[in-house]
Design a protein around this motif. Structure first.
Motif, PDB file in Angstrom:
ATOM      1  N   LEU A 269      99.012 -17.810 -83.266  1.00 51.02           N
ATOM      2  CA  LEU A 269      98.337 -16.595 -82.811  1.00 51.02           C
ATOM      3  C   LEU A 269      98.916 -16.059 -81.505  1.00 51.02           C
ATOM      4  CD1 LEU A 269      94.613 -17.608 -83.474  1.00 51.02           C
ATOM      5  CD2 LEU A 269      96.150 -16.321 -84.977  1.00 51.02           C
ATOM      6  N   THR A 270      99.001 -14.760 -81.415  1.00 52.50           N
ATOM      7  CA  THR A 270      99.340 -14.133 -80.143  1.00 52.50           C
ATOM      8  C   THR A 270      98.121 -14.206 -79.235  1.00 52.50           C
ATOM      9  OG1 THR A 270      98.568 -11.954 -80.856  1.00 52.50           O
ATOM     10  CG2 THR A 270     100.881 -12.531 -81.323  1.00 52.50           C
ATOM     11  N   VAL A 271      98.291 -13.892 -77.981  1.00 54.84           N
ATOM     12  CA  VAL A 271      97.162 -13.926 -77.054  1.00 54.84           C
ATOM     13  C   VAL A 271      96.090 -12.949 -77.506  1.00 54.84           C
ATOM     14  CG1 VAL A 271      98.204 -12.220 -75.499  1.00 54.84           C
ATOM     15  CG2 VAL A 271      96.489 -13.834 -74.616  1.00 54.84           C
ATOM     16  N   THR A 272      96.501 -11.816 -78.059  1.00 58.51           N
ATOM     17  CA  THR A 272      95.534 -10.820 -78.548  1.00 58.51           C
ATOM     18  C   THR A 272      94.768 -11.349 -79.747  1.00 58.51           C
ATOM     19  OG1 THR A 272      96.986  -9.042 -77.799  1.00 58.51           O
ATOM     20  CG2 THR A 272      95.260  -8.455 -79.375  1.00 58.51           C
ATOM     21  N   ALA A 273      95.483 -12.005 -80.663  1.00 56.67           N
ATOM     22  CA  ALA A 273      94.843 -12.538 -81.860  1.00 56.67           C
ATOM     23  C   ALA A 273      93.864 -13.656 -81.532  1.00 56.67           C
ATOM     24  CB  ALA A 273      95.913 -13.035 -82.834  1.00 56.67           C
ATOM     25  N   LEU A 274      94.235 -14.513 -80.576  1.00 60.33           N
ATOM     26  CA  LEU A 274      93.326 -15.599 -80.200  1.00 60.33           C
ATOM     27  C   LEU A 274      92.091 -15.043 -79.503  1.00 60.33           C
ATOM     28  CD1 LEU A 274      92.661 -18.572 -80.066  1.00 60.33           C
ATOM     29  CD2 LEU A 274      94.022 -18.750 -77.971  1.00 60.33           C
ATOM     30  N   ALA A 275      92.273 -14.028 -78.689  1.00 63.76           N
ATOM     31  CA  ALA A 275      91.132 -13.387 -78.031  1.00 63.76           C
ATOM     32  C   ALA A 275      90.182 -12.806 -79.069  1.00 63.76           C
ATOM     33  CB  ALA A 275      91.616 -12.304 -77.074  1.00 63.76           C
TER      34      ALA A 275
ATOM     35  N   ARG B  71      89.905 -13.790 -82.244  1.00 67.05           N
ATOM     36  CA  ARG B  71      89.296 -14.888 -83.014  1.00 67.05           C
ATOM     37  C   ARG B  71      88.138 -15.528 -82.264  1.00 67.05           C
ATOM     38  NH1 ARG B  71      92.414 -20.192 -85.633  1.00 67.05           N
ATOM     39  NH2 ARG B  71      90.550 -21.487 -85.851  1.00 67.05           N
ATOM     40  N   THR B  72      88.249 -15.629 -80.950  1.00 69.80           N
ATOM     41  CA  THR B  72      87.213 -16.294 -80.159  1.00 69.80           C
ATOM     42  C   THR B  72      86.180 -15.324 -79.576  1.00 69.80           C
ATOM     43  OG1 THR B  72      88.671 -16.202 -78.221  1.00 69.80           O
ATOM     44  CG2 THR B  72      88.699 -18.223 -79.541  1.00 69.80           C
TER      45      THR B  72
ATOM     46  N   ALA C 115      90.387 -27.699 -81.582  1.00 65.91           N
ATOM     47  CA  ALA C 115      89.956 -28.012 -82.943  1.00 65.91           C
ATOM     48  C   ALA C 115      90.993 -27.606 -83.990  1.00 65.91           C
ATOM     49  CB  ALA C 115      88.626 -27.309 -83.234  1.00 65.91           C
ATOM     50  N   ASP C 116      91.759 -26.546 -83.722  1.00 67.24           N
ATOM     51  CA  ASP C 116      92.737 -26.057 -84.706  1.00 67.24           C
ATOM     52  C   ASP C 116      94.060 -25.717 -84.018  1.00 67.24           C
ATOM     53  OD1 ASP C 116      93.993 -25.055 -86.956  1.00 67.24           O
ATOM     54  OD2 ASP C 116      92.979 -23.104 -86.875  1.00 67.24           O
TER      55      ASP C 116
ATOM     56  N   ARG D 204      84.768 -21.397 -75.400  1.00 64.43           N
ATOM     57  CA  ARG D 204      85.049 -21.045 -76.797  1.00 64.43           C
ATOM     58  C   ARG D 204      86.541 -21.086 -77.076  1.00 64.43           C
ATOM     59  NH1 ARG D 204      81.167 -16.973 -76.040  1.00 64.43           N
ATOM     60  NH2 ARG D 204      82.722 -15.308 -76.091  1.00 64.43           N
ATOM     61  N   VAL D 205      87.326 -20.575 -76.145  1.00 65.44           N
ATOM     62  CA  VAL D 205      88.781 -20.595 -76.317  1.00 65.44           C
ATOM     63  C   VAL D 205      89.290 -22.036 -76.330  1.00 65.44           C
ATOM     64  CG1 VAL D 205      90.999 -19.934 -75.325  1.00 65.44           C
ATOM     65  CG2 VAL D 205      89.082 -18.325 -75.262  1.00 65.44           C
ATOM     66  N   ALA D 206      88.856 -22.831 -75.360  1.00 67.40           N
ATOM     67  CA  ALA D 206      89.332 -24.206 -75.240  1.00 67.40           C
ATOM     68  C   ALA D 206      88.965 -25.033 -76.463  1.00 67.40           C
ATOM     69  CB  ALA D 206      88.756 -24.843 -73.977  1.00 67.40           C
ATOM     70  N   GLU D 207      87.730 -24.903 -76.911  1.00 64.04           N
ATOM     71  CA  GLU D 207      87.281 -25.677 -78.070  1.00 64.04           C
ATOM     72  C   GLU D 207      87.981 -25.232 -79.349  1.00 64.04           C
ATOM     73  OE1 GLU D 207      83.109 -25.044 -77.837  1.00 64.04           O
ATOM     74  OE2 GLU D 207      82.833 -26.422 -76.136  1.00 64.04           O
TER      75      GLU D 207
END
Length: 298
Positions: free
Chosen positions: A48-54, A56-57, A40-41, A33-36
């Motif tokens: 995004l910070t690492v926390t924000a990406l976590a 979001r995914t 894609a975006d 999910r993280v990689a895709e």
């Protein structure tokens, strides 16, 4: 002889999509999910910070960091930099868009356009991610090899035959084996001065890995050509040459999507060897050309 050389530099931004395609099957669902998402975006995720990406995914910060490292980046900060660079490339129009899948109703002109675009993308991805250090070492080993054995099954066997024929035309002793039993019995005869090459898109084809293992145990220099550098084939490969995974669809199976990138690697190997052995390669090429031309005149 020893373990395969590992990547020491983060991959270029333009390689990100191909890395995701090739490594996704080996990832956990959360890592996928993280990689895709980042592929894609890239522009959005670069902010995004690492926390924000976590968030979001729907994963954890640890998963985000593990994904970044699996994709070849030392840490999440390096991945963010690559995403920002990729976003800039896309905005400038320097990164080709991914083509849509070919459908049963597509007219032939559209099929041609889609295939041509996908082939270009596959070639550019392979060229961008091909490790030149590994390639140089493979060329050096081949240029000084007493004998070259190449193992491949199905479509990969055709790629192996292509390389063997090219090497034979410059005066080298090379054999391509698609029969797994003959491949193993020939691998047993290899010595430290010889080279064995395994071609496998998945990197998990048993009938390719087994003769490569035998060659590895005999002390020959072993080279794996695969889209998945962490696959079992790497365990018995002194050198790994990574190809772009390519996109599969109902009408475009893996055999088609992998062949183009494998042939690019094979051509790079051949040209590199021909350059290193020019004094003997050039006369051999000329002699084979003359022989074939004379045959056609008869």
């Amino acid at each position: 002889m020893g373990q395969s050389l590992k990547e020491t530099f983060a991959p270029a931004p333009g390689v990100l999509r191909s890395k995701v395609r090739s490594l996704a099957p080996t990832m956990t669902r959360s890592m996928q999910r993280v990689a895709e998402t980042v592929a894609a975006d890239p522009a959005g995720c670069a902010q995004l910070t690492v926390t924000a990406l976590a968030h979001r995914t729907g994963t954890s910060e640890a998963t985000v960091v593990r994904t970044a490292r699996t994709l070849g980046y030392p840490g999440y900060r390096d991945l963010r930099l690559a995403l920002a660079a990729l976003a800039a490339q896309q905005e400038a129009g320097t990164t080709p868009s991914v083509t849509a899948d070919i459908t049963v109703d597509d007219p032939l002109p559209e099929v041609i356009a889609k295939l041509a675009q996908e082939e270009r993308l596959c070639l550019s991805d392979t060229a961008a991610q091909l490790d030149t250090t590994q390639l140089e070492a493979a060329v050096t080993a081949l240029a000084t090899a007493g004998r070259v054995d190449i193992y491949g099954i199905a479509a990969s066997a055709l790629v192996g035959q292509d390389l063997a024929q090219k090497l034979l035309r410059i005066g080298m002793l090379a054999h391509a084996h698609s029969d797994p039993h003959l491949a193993v019995t020939n691998a047993v005869q290899l010595r430290q001065s010889d080279v064995a090459i395994g071609v496998s898109h998945s990197g998990s084809t048993v009938d390719v890995i087994e003769p490569l293992r035998v060659a590895f145990d005999r002390g020959a220099t072993t080279i794996g050509i695969t889209s998945r550098p962490d696959a079992p084939i790497a365990q018995y490969s002194d050198l790994v040459l990574t190809t772009a995974a390519g996109r599969e669809s109902e009408l475009r199976p893996a055999a088609m999507s992998s062949r183009t990138s494998q042939l690019l690697v094979v051509d790079c190997l051949f040209i590199g060897v021909a350059q290193r052995t020019y004094d003997t390669a050039a006369p051999a090429l000329s002699a084979s050309y003359e022989a074939l031309t004379h045959r056609h005149r008869l």
